[in-house]
Design a protein around this motif. Structure first.
Motif, mmCIF file in Angstrom:
data_model
loop_
_atom_site.group_PDB
_atom_site.id
_atom_site.type_symbol
_atom_site.label_atom_id
_atom_site.label_comp_id
_atom_site.label_asym_id
_atom_site.label_seq_id
_atom_site.Cartn_x
_atom_site.Cartn_y
_atom_site.Cartn_z
ATOM 1 N N LYS A 270 3.727 2.233 0.292
ATOM 2 C CA LYS A 270 2.732 1.292 0.774
ATOM 3 C C LYS A 270 2.204 0.378 -0.325
ATOM 4 O O LYS A 270 1.956 -0.812 -0.089
ATOM 5 N N ALA A 271 1.994 0.907 -1.510
ATOM 6 C CA ALA A 271 1.465 0.077 -2.591
ATOM 7 C C ALA A 271 2.444 -1.050 -2.928
ATOM 8 O O ALA A 271 2.042 -2.203 -3.127
ATOM 9 N N LEU B 174 9.743 -1.405 2.829
ATOM 10 C CA LEU B 174 8.994 -0.558 1.899
ATOM 11 C C LEU B 174 7.892 0.197 2.640
ATOM 12 O O LEU B 174 7.645 1.386 2.380
ATOM 13 N N TRP B 175 7.239 -0.470 3.557
ATOM 14 C CA TRP B 175 6.196 0.153 4.371
ATOM 15 C C TRP B 175 6.791 1.289 5.191
ATOM 16 O O TRP B 175 6.244 2.387 5.250
ATOM 17 N N GLY C 189 6.219 -3.429 12.365
ATOM 18 C CA GLY C 189 6.970 -4.655 12.567
ATOM 19 C C GLY C 189 8.456 -4.416 12.508
ATOM 20 O O GLY C 189 8.917 -3.290 12.467
ATOM 21 N N HIS C 190 9.237 -5.499 12.514
ATOM 22 C CA HIS C 190 10.678 -5.356 12.470
ATOM 23 C C HIS C 190 11.260 -6.447 11.621
ATOM 24 O O HIS C 190 10.658 -7.485 11.405
ATOM 25 N N ALA D 125 4.719 -2.264 -0.879
ATOM 26 C CA ALA D 125 4.743 -3.162 0.274
ATOM 27 C C ALA D 125 3.565 -4.126 0.232
ATOM 28 O O ALA D 125 3.716 -5.332 0.479
ATOM 29 N N ALA D 126 2.386 -3.611 -0.106
ATOM 30 C CA ALA D 126 1.197 -4.463 -0.170
ATOM 31 C C ALA D 126 1.362 -5.563 -1.217
ATOM 32 O O ALA D 126 0.970 -6.719 -1.000
ATOM 33 N N GLU D 127 1.963 -5.223 -2.353
ATOM 34 C CA GLU D 127 2.185 -6.223 -3.399
ATOM 35 C C GLU D 127 3.115 -7.323 -2.909
ATOM 36 O O GLU D 127 2.921 -8.508 -3.222
ATOM 37 N N GLU D 128 4.153 -6.946 -2.150
ATOM 38 C CA GLU D 128 5.065 -7.949 -1.615
ATOM 39 C C GLU D 128 4.360 -8.844 -0.604
ATOM 40 O O GLU D 128 4.578 -10.059 -0.572
#
Length: 325
Positions: free
Chosen positions: A145-146, A139-140, A314-315, A148-151
């Protein structure tokens, strides 16, 4: 490992001279040889023995699974996808297979499909931290981004001591402009990993966003004490010193250090020269000239905000090799 492989091959040869050995036992030996070649990263040979094992025992699904992983290692993802999809028809809730298929799709750039498989894993096993982390990373990557941050935040509920997630949250929230919240996670991370200069640089960006320039400079200085070859960080320090805290002598010294280390970014140089609150503009221009750096002129004024950047997020890891029994 090679000695073990020779022993396994000898067993296969001898088994051909002995009557009474069952196909399933022989399949198991072929499978073990395949694993030995897999460990040696000789994936073509591993595939041969996995296929032989499956021919002898078509219930040996772990041989098919490891065949798929070997194809992934060889970047033959279409073939791997077909095998994994076939296995899921027999075991639709097998998390290891779903994770491996998600990884294969991600490698192919099929992130929509990868997210679909990861969603299936989280429906089956909401506490699966690997799947949730990989979903957040994808998602990032998609600039969501929002989400992704929640996850990442959900992940911390299941793994509250995961400092890597603390760092990722700090970075992504800094990118989102949520600086206060970002620093909460970054501070937690830096307490455990004070030597991580990338985290210190991210914290400095968050402090800059809050216009707390003294703390930003302190974080950058600590980062440079760990690695003083970071040309871009010298430039970011110089930008703050020359435009925000009115310390032009230190600013020019930091700028020189950055340029002599080879930092070149015409866009950022133009932003610096066009900043309304730039001190010692003539001396900055002279320094560029002294070092034979030509900066393109630009008529439009910039916002005067220090330049920021984003490191790799990251990966996604693979699903593992051993098929669950």
């Amino acid at each position: 490992m090679r000695y073990k492989l020779l022993i396994l091959i000898l067993i296969i040869i001898l088994s051909g001279c002995v009557t009474g050995i069952s196909p399933s036992d022989l399949a198991g030996e072929y499978f073990n040889i395949g694993n030995a070649y897999f460990d040696l990263k000789k994936y073509d040979k591993a595939i041969f023995y996995y296929k032989e094992a499956y021919k002898l025992d078509n219930t040996l699904f772990k041989a098919r699974f490891n065949t798929a992983l070997s194809y992934i290692a060889l970047n033959r993802n279409d073939t791997a996808d077909n095998i994994l999809t076939e296995l899921l028809k027999k075991d639709s809730e097998n998390v290891r297979i779903l994770a491996s298929l998600a990884y294969s799709y991600h490698m192919e750039g099929k992130d929509k499909e990868a997210l679909s498989e990861l969603n299936k894993i989280l429906t089956i096993s909401p506490e699966n931290t690997d799947a949730r982390n990989n979903m957040a990373i994808i998602l990032w990557k998609q600039d969501r981004k929002a989400e992704a941050a929640e996850e990442f935040k959900k992940l911390l509920k299941y793994a509250p001591d995961d400092i890597g997630t603390e760092y990722n949250l700090g970075k992504i929230l800094t990118e989102e402009g949520e600086f206060d919240e970002a620093l909460k996670y970054l501070d937690n991370y830096i307490q455990v990993k004070p030597e991580d200069y990338n985290a210190l640089n991210t914290a400095a960006e968050a402090y800059t966003g809050l216009e707390d320039y003294s703390k930003a400079l302190k974080a950058y200085s600590t980062s440079l004490s760990i690695d003083d070859k970071q040309a871009e960080i010298w430039f970011k320090k110089a930008y703050i010193l020359l435009t925000k805290v009115e310390d032009p002598d230190k600013g020019l010294t930091n700028l020189r250090q950055s340029l002599e280390l080879g930092y070149r970014n015409d866009k950022n140089f133009t932003e610096l020269l066009n900043a309304d609150d730039l001190l010692e503009k003539d001396k900055v221009k002279d320094l560029f000239k002294e070092l034979n750096i030509r900066v393109k002129s630009e008529n439009e004024k910039t916002s005067g905000e220090p330049p920021t950047g984003r490191a790799e997020s990251g990966h996604i890891p693979n699903g593992g090799r051993t098929y669950p029994q």
